[in-house]
Design an enzyme around this catalytic site. Structure first.
Site, PDB file in Angstrom:
ATOM      1  N   GLU A 256       0.893  -1.175   0.000  1.00 45.06           N
ATOM      2  CA  GLU A 256       0.000   0.000   0.000  1.00 45.06           C
ATOM      3  C   GLU A 256       0.918   1.209   0.000  1.00 45.06           C
ATOM      4  OE1 GLU A 256      -3.247   0.046  -0.195  1.00 45.06           O
ATOM      5  OE2 GLU A 256      -3.651  -2.085   0.047  1.00 45.06           O
ATOM      6  N   CYS A 290      -2.385   9.435   2.433  1.00 48.59           N
ATOM      7  CA  CYS A 290      -2.158   8.902   1.090  1.00 48.59           C
ATOM      8  C   CYS A 290      -3.302   9.234   0.141  1.00 48.59           C
ATOM      9  CB  CYS A 290      -1.962   7.394   1.169  1.00 48.59           C
ATOM     10  SG  CYS A 290      -3.356   6.537   1.902  1.00 48.59           S
TER      11      CYS A 290
END
Ligand SMILES: NC(=O)c1ccc[n+]([C@@H]2O[C@H](COP(=O)([O-])OP(=O)(O)OC[C@H]3O[C@@H](n4cnc5c(N)ncnc54)[C@H](O)[C@@H]3O)[C@@H](O)[C@H]2O)c1
Ligand SMILES: N[C@@H](CC=O)C(=O)O
Length: 490
Positions: A256, A290
């Site tokens: 990720e 993010c």
């Protein structure tokens, strides 16, 4: 720390095989409150031999943990979930102290972190295999899912609890044992999770938190044949390094990584609504997210009114220590992050961007960066190309939808994208044309346990949350039961 109701949640030692472990030779490292720059505690630094011992412990605990019934594993996971919520206030305070985010955001993260535990405690019951119509005479074919083994989980500082539980709950529910390596900036949240895991009744060696020098820890984890899965959340730069390291023992990898989210405003959108949504998508976690809107594309017909509305609404952003009521913009994680933000802003202004909001002279401390608005950003600027991870909003105008799609896709990243507008034809074209793992239309909130979270391109591999989250920690075993009497065609 003295402000916690339960001081036992503050652990400064690593947690291995059900024991609190100091670094050999007493090695430890200071943990800093980014707002005050005070040292809030020290965290044990394990050496490579101790990391090996932790791997051995997780490996030894695996057979008994996988053999437990799903019900028994679910009960422990659900107890852990409940303990997180019972201790929410303390966990949130600890998080704000070491990470800096405003207390309300920390409380929200504890809810979010807990929600993954409950989800996977239930989802594991539905980890079905297949029955396969046989092409072999007198045979029965099928598949079952099996836990992969010991999983190493390496996590970042920006979401110190949720990035751990989203991985650990899936792995534990699937029947794996785990070694969590938290970021050095935020180990105390991870260690508090370990304290609660112990209270929840995880057997020794099932849930371990190993703290130490990142490169050494990852090298030992990746070199070990006993570690079967590596799940990493963090920067694309480090993700690439870990993929190389993990190749030597061919681990199952889930990555990720970073994002560079476009936030697109269509011409039929209400300007005020779009501006508020863009503020929310940009400034949550003080831009250190993010999913943060990194490039805001506004249709030219709305461009100047949007900039005016965005700038006005930035007046509601209050910068300060996350412990102070009313603050919604905390510090950045460290002075290096502040310096990077300033470099990106300087680069953009030198190349012609308009600085509409942002006065660093007002910053209340060395680790704070004042919310900044840049207009007329272009593709040559670093603020457009790099994940800025700071409260810096870059805005540009667009005219043509097809050109917009190429511009939005012109990045190595592909995590999340936002679209604001109601023209279904344009919305659908964007939804399918954008090369991002997640596209959210008219909603800033897009995450949660039922969602397959993850990116494409260099934003990552695999999915977390949802029914797919278990796949990262399980493998399919196919079986063929041959030479059965009269099985064919039945
Ligand atoms: N896609 C997602 O779900 C997601 C979620 C949160 C954060 N992120 C990304 O994480 C990044 C910010 O977090 P960060 O600064 O902690 O990332 P980072 O890559 O610097 O660090 C992440 C983890 O890797 C460790 N690490 C750092 N350097 C290492 C090395 N050379 N070898 C081995 N391990 C190393 C760190 O100690 C930490 O535990 C951003 O890029 C952000 O987009 C992604
Ligand atoms: N906000 C993200 C984490 C990214 O930094 C999430 O919800 O997982």
């Amino acid at each position: 720390m003295h402000m916690l109701k339960d001081p036992r949640l503050v652990r400064q030692l690593a947690y291995v095989n059900g024991k609190w472990v100091a670094g050999n030779d007493g090695q430890d490292e200071a943990v800093i409150d980014p707002a005050s720059e005070d040292t809030i505690g020290r965290c044990a630094q394990l050496d490579s031999q101790q990391i090996e011992q932790a791997i051995d412990a997780a490996h030894a605990a695996f057979p008994a943990w996988r053999a437990l019934s799903l019900d028994a594993r679910s009960v422990i996971l659900n107890t852990w979930h409940d303990l997180l919520l019972e201790n929410k206030e303390d966990l949130a305070r600890l998080m704000t102290l070491e990470q800096g985010k405003p207390l309300d955001e920390s409380r929200g993260e504890i809810d979010y972190a807990a929600s993954f535990i409950r989800w996977f405690a239930e989802e594991a019951r539905r980890a079905y295999g297949d029955t396969i119509p046989s092409h072999i005479a007198n045979a029965q074919l099928g598949s079952v899912r099996e836990p992969i083994g010991v999983a190493a989980l390496i996590t970042p500082w920006n979401f110190p609890c949720a990035m751990i539980t989203r991985k650990a709950a899936a792995a534990l529910a699937a029947g794996c044992t785990v070694l969590v390596k938290p970021a050095g900036e935020t180990p105390f949240s991870a260690l508090a999770l370990a304290e609660l895991a112990e209270r929840a009744g995880f057997p020794s060696g099932v849930f371990n938190v190993i703290t130490g020098e990142p490169q050494m820890v990852s090298q030992v984890l990746c070199a070990s044949d006993k570690v079967k899965a590596l799940s990493f959340t963090g920067s694309t730069r480090v993700g690439r390094l870990l993929l190389q390291q993990a190749a030597t023992t061919v681990k199952k990898c889930s990555m990720e990584l970073g994002g560079n989210a476009p936030f697109i405003v269509l011409p039929d959108m209400d300007v005020e609504q779009a501006a508020q949504a863009a503020i929310d998508a940009k400034f949550q976690t003080t831009g250190q997210d993010c999913l943060a809107a990194n490039r805001i594309f506004v249709h030219r017909s709305l461009y100047e009114p949007f900039l005016a509305a965005f700038a006005r609404r930035m007046g509601e952003l209050t910068v300060g220590s996350g412990l102070v009521r009313g603050v919604n913009q905390g510090p950045l994680i460290n002075a290096k992050a502040v310096a990077k933000a300033q470099e990106l802003v300087d680069d953009a202004v030198t190349q012609g961007a308009r600085l509409l909001v942002g006065d660093q002279a007002q910053a209340p401390g060395r680790n704070f960066y004042m919310p900044t608005l840049l207009a007329d950003v272009t593709a040559d600027m670093r603020v457009y190309r790099e994940e800025n991870f700071a409260p810096v909003a870059g805005v540009l105008a667009w005219d043509d939808l097809e050109q917009l799609i190429s511009q939005a896709n012109d990045t190595e990243y592909g995590l999340a994208a936002y679209v604001y507008g109601y023209d279904m034809r344009q919305v659908w074209r964007l939804l399918r044309g954008l090369e991002f793992g997640m596209v959210s239309v008219n909603s800033v909130k897009m995450t949660g346990p039922p969602v397959p979270f993850g990116g494409v391109k260099q934003s990552g591999l695999g999915r977390e949350g949802s029914r797919h989250g278990l796949d990262e920690y399980s493998q399919i075993k196919y079986y063929c039961l041959g030479n059965l009497p009269s099985a064919s065609g039945s």
